[in-house]
Design an enzyme around this catalytic site. Structure first.
Site, PDB file in Angstrom:
ATOM      1  N   ARG A 255      30.073 -55.913 -34.342  1.00  0.00           N
ATOM      2  CA  ARG A 255      29.335 -54.827 -35.001  1.00  0.00           C
ATOM      3  C   ARG A 255      30.049 -53.489 -34.824  1.00  0.00           C
ATOM      4  O   ARG A 255      29.443 -52.435 -34.678  1.00  0.00           O
ATOM      5  CB  ARG A 255      27.884 -54.739 -34.483  1.00  0.00           C
ATOM      6  CG  ARG A 255      27.112 -56.064 -34.563  1.00  0.00           C
ATOM      7  CD  ARG A 255      27.116 -56.668 -35.962  1.00  0.00           C
ATOM      8  NE  ARG A 255      26.337 -57.899 -36.057  1.00  0.00           N
ATOM      9  CZ  ARG A 255      26.864 -59.123 -36.171  1.00  0.00           C
ATOM     10  NH1 ARG A 255      28.189 -59.297 -36.209  1.00  0.00           N
ATOM     11  NH2 ARG A 255      26.077 -60.179 -36.287  1.00  0.00           N
TER      12      ARG A 255
ATOM     13  N   GLU B  54      27.420 -40.868 -32.789  1.00  0.00           N
ATOM     14  CA  GLU B  54      28.254 -39.761 -32.286  1.00  0.00           C
ATOM     15  C   GLU B  54      29.550 -39.652 -33.100  1.00  0.00           C
ATOM     16  O   GLU B  54      30.022 -38.559 -33.403  1.00  0.00           O
ATOM     17  CB  GLU B  54      28.571 -39.991 -30.800  1.00  0.00           C
ATOM     18  CG  GLU B  54      27.304 -39.939 -29.956  1.00  0.00           C
ATOM     19  CD  GLU B  54      27.570 -40.097 -28.476  1.00  0.00           C
ATOM     20  OE1 GLU B  54      28.108 -41.152 -28.079  1.00  0.00           O
ATOM     21  OE2 GLU B  54      27.228 -39.175 -27.712  1.00  0.00           O
TER      22      GLU B  54
ATOM     23  N   LEU C 290      28.953 -47.608 -28.228  1.00  0.00           N
ATOM     24  CA  LEU C 290      29.793 -47.969 -27.087  1.00  0.00           C
ATOM     25  C   LEU C 290      29.824 -49.476 -26.878  1.00  0.00           C
ATOM     26  O   LEU C 290      28.773 -50.134 -26.920  1.00  0.00           O
ATOM     27  CB  LEU C 290      29.201 -47.303 -25.840  1.00  0.00           C
ATOM     28  CG  LEU C 290      29.789 -47.706 -24.494  1.00  0.00           C
ATOM     29  CD1 LEU C 290      31.188 -47.123 -24.339  1.00  0.00           C
ATOM     30  CD2 LEU C 290      28.895 -47.231 -23.367  1.00  0.00           C
TER      31      LEU C 290
ATOM     32  N   GLU D 174      20.707 -45.276 -25.947  1.00  0.00           N
ATOM     33  CA  GLU D 174      21.117 -44.971 -24.571  1.00  0.00           C
ATOM     34  C   GLU D 174      19.911 -44.940 -23.635  1.00  0.00           C
ATOM     35  O   GLU D 174      19.993 -45.400 -22.488  1.00  0.00           O
ATOM     36  CB  GLU D 174      21.830 -43.610 -24.529  1.00  0.00           C
ATOM     37  CG  GLU D 174      23.246 -43.633 -25.067  1.00  0.00           C
ATOM     38  CD  GLU D 174      23.335 -43.468 -26.583  1.00  0.00           C
ATOM     39  OE1 GLU D 174      22.307 -43.622 -27.281  1.00  0.00           O
ATOM     40  OE2 GLU D 174      24.440 -43.199 -27.076  1.00  0.00           O
TER      41      GLU D 174
HETATM   42  C1  1HE Z   1      28.067 -55.629 -28.845  1.00  0.00           C
HETATM   43  C2  1HE Z   1      27.452 -54.379 -29.086  1.00  0.00           C
HETATM   44  C3  1HE Z   1      27.779 -53.320 -28.205  1.00  0.00           C
HETATM   45  C4  1HE Z   1      26.768 -55.775 -30.591  1.00  0.00           C
HETATM   46  N1  1HE Z   1      28.640 -53.552 -27.204  1.00  0.00           N
HETATM   47  N2  1HE Z   1      28.937 -55.806 -27.843  1.00  0.00           N
HETATM   48  N3  1HE Z   1      24.659 -49.717 -28.360  1.00  0.00           N
HETATM   49  C5  1HE Z   1      23.546 -50.468 -28.393  1.00  0.00           C
HETATM   50  O1  1HE Z   1      22.767 -50.476 -27.464  1.00  0.00           O
HETATM   51  C6  1HE Z   1      23.366 -51.341 -29.588  1.00  0.00           C
HETATM   52  C7  1HE Z   1      23.522 -52.799 -29.189  1.00  0.00           C
HETATM   53  N4  1HE Z   1      23.587 -53.678 -30.348  1.00  0.00           N
HETATM   54  C8  1HE Z   1      22.495 -54.071 -31.041  1.00  0.00           C
HETATM   55  O2  1HE Z   1      21.381 -53.606 -30.813  1.00  0.00           O
HETATM   56  C9  1HE Z   1      22.713 -55.090 -32.117  1.00  0.00           C
HETATM   57  O3  1HE Z   1      23.935 -55.755 -31.857  1.00  0.00           O
HETATM   58  C10 1HE Z   1      22.765 -54.494 -33.541  1.00  0.00           C
HETATM   59  C11 1HE Z   1      21.366 -54.029 -33.946  1.00  0.00           C
HETATM   60  C12 1HE Z   1      23.748 -53.315 -33.637  1.00  0.00           C
HETATM   61  C13 1HE Z   1      23.255 -55.563 -34.538  1.00  0.00           C
HETATM   62  O4  1HE Z   1      22.441 -56.729 -34.403  1.00  0.00           O
HETATM   63  P1  1HE Z   1      22.960 -58.123 -35.000  1.00  0.00           P
HETATM   64  O5  1HE Z   1      21.832 -59.102 -34.844  1.00  0.00           O
HETATM   65  O6  1HE Z   1      23.522 -57.917 -36.354  1.00  0.00           O
HETATM   66  O7  1HE Z   1      24.208 -58.559 -34.070  1.00  0.00           O
HETATM   67  P2  1HE Z   1      24.198 -59.172 -32.584  1.00  0.00           P
HETATM   68  O8  1HE Z   1      24.011 -60.659 -32.652  1.00  0.00           O
HETATM   69  O9  1HE Z   1      23.308 -58.415 -31.680  1.00  0.00           O
HETATM   70  O10 1HE Z   1      25.687 -58.831 -32.112  1.00  0.00           O
HETATM   71  C14 1HE Z   1      26.817 -59.547 -32.617  1.00  0.00           C
HETATM   72  C15 1HE Z   1      27.865 -59.520 -31.518  1.00  0.00           C
HETATM   73  O11 1HE Z   1      28.258 -58.173 -31.269  1.00  0.00           O
HETATM   74  C16 1HE Z   1      27.311 -60.051 -30.190  1.00  0.00           C
HETATM   75  O12 1HE Z   1      28.391 -60.629 -29.503  1.00  0.00           O
HETATM   76  P3  1HE Z   1      28.557 -62.241 -29.469  1.00  0.00           P
HETATM   77  O13 1HE Z   1      29.796 -62.469 -28.670  1.00  0.00           O
HETATM   78  O14 1HE Z   1      27.304 -62.777 -28.834  1.00  0.00           O
HETATM   79  O15 1HE Z   1      28.691 -62.675 -30.927  1.00  0.00           O
HETATM   80  C17 1HE Z   1      26.904 -58.788 -29.472  1.00  0.00           C
HETATM   81  O16 1HE Z   1      26.911 -58.919 -28.049  1.00  0.00           O
HETATM   82  C18 1HE Z   1      28.026 -57.840 -29.906  1.00  0.00           C
HETATM   83  N5  1HE Z   1      27.628 -56.458 -29.803  1.00  0.00           N
HETATM   84  N6  1HE Z   1      26.647 -54.510 -30.169  1.00  0.00           N
HETATM   85  C19 1HE Z   1      29.189 -54.772 -27.050  1.00  0.00           C
HETATM   86  N7  1HE Z   1      27.267 -52.102 -28.376  1.00  0.00           N
HETATM   87  C20 1HE Z   1      30.059 -42.542 -25.161  1.00  0.00           C
HETATM   88  S1  1HE Z   1      28.563 -43.028 -24.706  1.00  0.00           S
HETATM   89  C21 1HE Z   1      27.848 -43.907 -26.013  1.00  0.00           C
HETATM   90  C22 1HE Z   1      26.714 -44.713 -25.475  1.00  0.00           C
HETATM   91  C23 1HE Z   1      26.241 -45.755 -26.434  1.00  0.00           C
HETATM   92  O17 1HE Z   1      26.761 -45.923 -27.508  1.00  0.00           O
HETATM   93  S2  1HE Z   1      24.932 -46.669 -25.888  1.00  0.00           S
HETATM   94  C24 1HE Z   1      24.441 -47.611 -27.246  1.00  0.00           C
HETATM   95  C25 1HE Z   1      25.099 -48.953 -27.241  1.00  0.00           C
END
Ligand code: 1HE
Length: 264
Positions: free
Chosen positions: A32, A118, A70, A138
């Site tokens: 993603r 961001e 992130l 976050e």
């Molecule tokens: C990830 C990440 C990630 C997905 N880091 N691996 N961001 C978040 O807290 C958002 C976290 N992500 C989600 O809530 C969902 O993934 C989504 C709503 C964005 C998309 O959902 P979906 O159902 O389409 O995908 P999925 O099945 O959750 O994710 C597909 C793969 O991407 C899966 O990995 P896989 O190996 O199991 O296939 C997920 O683990 C991976 N993935 N998002 C790592 N964020 C400078 S400071 C900034 C601080 C932040 O940005 S905090 C917010 C982080």
């Protein structure tokens, strides 16, 4: 490297060149477009070494989501000092967008969350597809924003709304994002890139001094005390209108060779 070659990019980014427009794409849709260190550093390197012929950049993404923010694998083992350095690395990279050489148009779709938001708000123009949604998870992850959101997001939607997003996990949809001013344009799914390229083409036709003033003078004036702001504006206006290009453009309008302002 040939003159038009991009700097070496990580596999999570791809670059495409269309005349004087460059397209940088987040290219890790299977995750993603989560932003790991090489991706963030690659973004900074791309914008700090744009070839001279590039006049505008479109920031696009592969897959259905702009970015899930992130890469959460990365912070899990970070010490406090490493955390500060990590956040400052993001700041440096995104500053290459906001205060870079040319305007940047971002195409938003699906998740535009956390660090993805961001990144998006570092661009100068945002085109959202109807699928776009915005969140700052976050708060739910037990961390704080670190990629510049607390500076840039309040300027768009106010600190109070940003606090609401972080405290309650509130998600804004594309319509709400448009009404709040997160996006400048809202288009149907699949139409974001075309719209962004059209806008980038218009931006590329502006006088370089105008694009420079909008990117570098306007935000500083908007943040300045009004007395200094008026003075900065007067100086910038004089510099711009003194340029040969401005004189030619004004003459072209008076000679009826230039386009009029039209409603659409
Ligand atoms: C990830 C990440 C990630 C997905 N880091 N691996 N961001 C978040 O807290 C958002 C976290 N992500 C989600 O809530 C969902 O993934 C989504 C709503 C964005 C998309 O959902 P979906 O159902 O389409 O995908 P999925 O099945 O959750 O994710 C597909 C793969 O991407 C899966 O990995 P896989 O190996 O199991 O296939 C997920 O683990 C991976 N993935 N998002 C790592 N964020 C400078 S400071 C900034 C601080 C932040 O940005 S905090 C917010 C982080």
């Amino acid at each position: 490297m040939a003159p038009h070659d991009p700097p070496p990019l990580p596999t999570s980014l791809t670059a495409e060149w269309r005349g004087d427009i460059a397209i940088l794409r987040l290219a890790r849709p299977e995750k993603r477009n989560a932003l790991n260190d090489p991706t963030v550093e690659g973004i900074g390197a791309f914008f700090s070494s744009l070839p001279a012929h590039v006049k505008a950049v479109v920031l696009d993404s592969m897959g259905d989501n702009f970015s899930a923010g992130l890469d959460l694998l990365e912070l899990s083992e970070c010490s406090t000092v490493e955390g500060v350095a990590h956040s400052m690395m993001w700041h440096r990279a995104f500053e290459q967008i906001e205060l870079g050489r040319v305007p940047v148009v971002a195409v938003l779709k699906g998740a535009v969350v956390g660090g993805g938001l961001e990144l998006a708000v570092s661009a100068h123009i945002r085109v959202a597809e109807r699928s776009a949604y915005y969140a700052l998870p976050e708060g739910q992850r037990g961390i704080f924003v670190g990629g510049g959101a607390s500076v840039r997001v309040p300027r768009l939607i106010g600190a109070s709304r940003m606090a609401g997003m972080m405290l309650t996990g509130r998600v804004y949809g594309a319509d709400e994002g448009q009404a709040l001013g997160i996006s400048h344009y809202l288009v149907d799914n699949g139409e974001g890139l075309t719209k962004a390229l059209d806008l980038a083409g218009k931006i590329a036709l502006n006088a370089p001094i105008t694009n420079f003033a909008v990117m570098h003078a306007l935000p500083r004036i908007a943040e300045a005390n009004p007395r200094e702001g008026f003075m900065l504006e007067a100086l910038m206006a004089a510099i711009a209108q003194g340029s040969d290009e401005a004189k030619e453009r004004l003459r072209a309008f008076l000679d009826k060779r230039a386009k009029k302002v039209t409603e659409f």
